[in-house]
Design a protein around this motif. Structure first.
Motif, PDB file in Angstrom:
ATOM      1  N   GLU A  70     -46.226  10.889 -27.264  1.00 59.02           N
ATOM      2  CA  GLU A  70     -46.473  12.321 -27.394  1.00 59.02           C
ATOM      3  C   GLU A  70     -45.484  12.934 -28.381  1.00 59.02           C
ATOM      4  N   ALA A  71     -46.017  13.642 -29.366  1.00 57.64           N
ATOM      5  CA  ALA A  71     -45.160  14.291 -30.355  1.00 57.64           C
ATOM      6  C   ALA A  71     -44.324  15.384 -29.689  1.00 57.64           C
ATOM      7  N   LYS A  72     -43.140  15.595 -30.184  1.00 57.98           N
ATOM      8  CA  LYS A  72     -42.267  16.639 -29.661  1.00 57.98           C
ATOM      9  C   LYS A  72     -42.613  17.954 -30.349  1.00 57.98           C
ATOM     10  N   LEU A  73     -42.786  19.014 -29.563  1.00 60.16           N
ATOM     11  CA  LEU A  73     -43.189  20.309 -30.115  1.00 60.16           C
ATOM     12  C   LEU A  73     -42.013  21.270 -30.269  1.00 60.16           C
ATOM     13  N   VAL A  74     -41.094  21.254 -29.327  1.00 59.14           N
ATOM     14  CA  VAL A  74     -39.956  22.184 -29.358  1.00 59.14           C
ATOM     15  C   VAL A  74     -38.668  21.434 -29.041  1.00 59.14           C
ATOM     16  N   TYR A  75     -37.558  22.007 -29.447  1.00 55.90           N
ATOM     17  CA  TYR A  75     -36.248  21.439 -29.131  1.00 55.90           C
ATOM     18  C   TYR A  75     -35.248  22.588 -29.028  1.00 55.90           C
ATOM     19  N   ARG A  76     -34.094  22.299 -28.480  1.00 59.32           N
ATOM     20  CA  ARG A  76     -33.029  23.291 -28.382  1.00 59.32           C
ATOM     21  C   ARG A  76     -31.958  22.970 -29.417  1.00 59.32           C
ATOM     22  N   GLY A  77     -31.615  23.993 -30.210  1.00 57.26           N
ATOM     23  CA  GLY A  77     -30.585  23.814 -31.221  1.00 57.26           C
ATOM     24  C   GLY A  77     -29.195  23.804 -30.600  1.00 57.26           C
ATOM     25  N   GLU A  78     -28.187  23.709 -31.457  1.00 58.43           N
ATOM     26  CA  GLU A  78     -26.809  23.671 -30.984  1.00 58.43           C
ATOM     27  C   GLU A  78     -26.428  24.950 -30.236  1.00 58.43           C
ATOM     28  N   ASP A  79     -27.096  26.045 -30.590  1.00 64.17           N
ATOM     29  CA  ASP A  79     -26.816  27.310 -29.906  1.00 64.17           C
ATOM     30  C   ASP A  79     -27.582  27.458 -28.594  1.00 64.17           C
ATOM     31  N   GLY A  80     -28.375  26.423 -28.248  1.00 64.68           N
ATOM     32  CA  GLY A  80     -29.129  26.468 -27.002  1.00 64.68           C
ATOM     33  C   GLY A  80     -30.469  27.185 -27.093  1.00 64.68           C
TER      34      GLY A  80
END
Length: 616
Positions: free
Chosen positions: A374-384
């Motif tokens: 499953e492709a990844k759609l969202v992620y959390r950056g270093e700032d959360g």
């Protein structure tokens, strides 16, 4: 004499009604075990099971009578014949059998006596099997079996088996669509048709069931109560490889002085295999020569990912609107071809025309689910903070390109609502659109690409990073878990007019209407080759080849419903929209319907269309 004739007529009607019910029960039971009434029973166990689903309780002796050492398969005809011979037991017969054991006529049989009889006589049962009977509280009490209650429950269970099979047959439309045509085009006035509805946002299943693969054949079958008939008609067409598919269609480049209007749209594949698409209204202020074309929309191509939709066949049917929308008259359709583009050039008078897009379903169909992850759609950056992945952003840009129907780089409320209807089943009203304007980037009251991105990011934030809703959107738009568009085909329509400025507007997003079905039938009847079925002059088969597509239509001029058996086993390098090499279609009285659409499996090779239509 009149009274005698009337009684005879009533008796025949009653007999036909009984036969119809018998055949319905046969088919209902058969389809609870097998996928199609054209599929064969392949084992003793299958035969026993399908007989049970028909309300019978066959002994091993009965099964062995029909499944001998020489038997390899039994077809639907054989099954119907067996059911006619093996009548369900009546209560009187059952009570007589128990009465031979209960010589004192008490209405009960001691469990010890029942054990002894059932484990030592006839088809011997095990003690566990007998215990399963004696433990049933409904008809057992004090170490005795109340065989009168047992008979009642036996008959109720038998009838319930039949009822459940019939209900399942009525509910599961896919069985009917696989075996019988469901889009008959009535030639008389007063056509009734189901109301098409937009598709709500529904998470799709990943274990799609595929139609049989090419070359798989099924044994022909007919209801045993139907009269055998040898009436048939054969059609053979041989085509070369499609390396050069250019015909006499004028290239739009040569019409640079003509006025042009363009609109995009999309074919979407539903879970049940039905195809829905945008429908359009064309306004011509004055009579003019026009050129109308349709082709798959060539959106972003990512290296390493195939563009499945570019090989999908497309067509447009042009219908003239008269006094009402229901009264549409077929003008023509895009039968001329230039590579992947199909078009029509001719003169149209002033007025309103409906343009109905169409694809056969030969190439746009359910595909095997690939476990590529499953492709990844969202992620959390270093700032959360949540952000959209690069791959998902690229996919959203493709989606934006597809739903931006007028191609101006912005989404109007109307364009956005087509997207909403497809993905959520709801519309965005003016008040909600004003709220969007306050929160997302807009120009001239239309949503920008960045605004569309932010809207999807907001949806991810609302679910605290859970991508479930985003996946529902993607799946409803034809994407798989690898972010490949496999169950949709975006297209683009171009209208060139020599003497006026045409206006084109998308009106609906819905399944093929009865007007489209009628237009397809009429176009094949008007332009195709007609063959009267040998031995049955009321059945006519029309066959027409347009570009890469062959379409056959069955016309039934008789007063009775007919079932036509269709056999493509001798065809080579062919792909049918039916998904079956052998199938049957049911044609209502005084009507016509599409038998099948066929295309080459491999366009770079020769293909042979060899089809036999037979009356069952």
């Amino acid at each position: 004499q009149k009274a005698t004739c009337s009684e005879s007529s009533q008796a025949k009607k009653s007999q036909h009604a009984e036969e119809a019910i018998f055949y319905m029960n046969c088919r209902a039971a058969y389809l609870t075990v097998l996928k199609s009434s054209l599929e064969n029973i392949k084992s003793k166990e299958q035969l026993s099971l399908v007989l049970q689903r028909a309300g019978r309780n066959p002994s091993q002796k009965t099964v062995n009578k029909y499944w001998t050492s020489q038997t390899t398969t039994l077809n639907f005809d054989d099954f119907c014949t067996i059911l006619k011979k093996e009548k369900p037991a009546t209560k009187t017969e059952l009570l007589e059998a128990f009465g031979k054991i209960d010589t004192d006529n008490t209405g009960y049989i001691l469990h010890d006596e029942l054990y002894k009889i059932l484990t030592t006589r006839g088809e011997k049962m095990t003690r566990d099997e007998v215990s399963a009977i004696t433990k049933q509280a409904d008809f057992n009490c004090g170490g005795k079996l109340d065989y009168n209650k047992f008979c009642d429950l036996y008959l109720t269970t038998s009838e319930q088996c039949c009822k459940t099979a019939r209900e399942k047959l009525e509910v599961d439309s896919r069985w009917r669509q696989q075996q019988f045509g469901s889009q008959a085009e009535t030639s008389s006035e007063g056509i009734t048709s189901p109301v098409s509805k937009p598709s709500p946002r529904i998470a799709r299943k990943t274990d799609h069931k595929l139609a049989p693969t090419k070359g798989e054949s099924r044994t022909p079958s007919r209801p045993s109560s139907a009269q055998s008939c040898k009436a048939s008609v054969s059609t053979t067409l041989s085509m070369g490889a499609s390396s050069n598919r250019t015909t006499k269609l004028i290239e739009p480049d040569t019409m640079k002085d003509w006025q042009c209007v363009q609109s995009k749209g999309c074919f979407y594949l539903e879970e049940d295999g039905e195809i829905i698409s945008h429908k359009y209204k064309l306004h011509l202020p004055q009579r003019s020569t026009v050129c109308i074309t349709i082709k798959p929309l060539n959106v972003r191509q990512v290296e390493g990912k195939s563009c499945h939709w570019l090989s999908v066949d497309t067509a447009l049917y042009i219908l003239k609107e008269n006094e009402t929308q229901e009264n549409l008259q077929l003008v023509s359709f895009t039968e001329q071809q230039n590579k992947e583009m199909f078009g029509w050039k001719g003169e149209l008078g002033s007025g309103v025309y409906w343009l109905l897009p169409f694809t056969t379903g030969c190439r746009l169909k359910k595909v095997k689910t690939q476990n590529a992850g499953e492709a990844k759609l969202v992620y959390r950056g270093e700032d959360g903070e949540l952000a959209l992945t690069k791959e998902f952003r690229a996919t959203l840009l493709d989606i934006f390109e597809t739903i931006d129907l007028d191609g101006n780089g912005l989404l109007s409320l109307e364009e956005y609502n087509f997207f909403e209807l497809r993905t959520s089943g709801e519309k965005c009203d003016e008040e909600a659109w004003a709220l969007c304007k306050e929160n997302f980037d807009m120009k001239k009251n239309e949503l920008t690409r960045q605004g569309f991105m932010d809207l999807n990011l907001m949806e991810a934030n609302d679910r605290e990073g859970d991508p479930s809703d985003l996946w529902v959107t993607l799946l409803s738009l034809g994407y798989n878990k690898a972010l490949e568009m496999t169950e949709a085909c975006p297209f683009v329509i171009d209208i060139y007019a020599e003497k006026c400025k045409p206006r084109l507007k998308a009106i609906y997003l819905e399944a093929g209407s009865w007007q489209l079905n009628r237009a397809i039938c009429k176009s094949v009847v008007n332009k195709g080759e007609a063959k009267v079925m040998d031995g049955c002059e009321n059945i006519i088969i029309y066959t027409y080849k347009a570009g890469r597509r062959i379409t056959s239509v069955i016309e039934n001029k008789s007063e009775n419903k007919v079932i036509i058996h269709v056999n493509n086993e001798q065809s080579k390098n062919c792909l049918s929209n039916r998904g079956l090499t052998v199938f049957a279609v049911e044609v209502a009285p005084k009507s016509m319907m599409v038998s099948q659409h066929v295309m080459p499996l491999n366009e770079q090779e020769e293909w042979l269309y060899n089809c036999v239509h037979s009356l069952l």
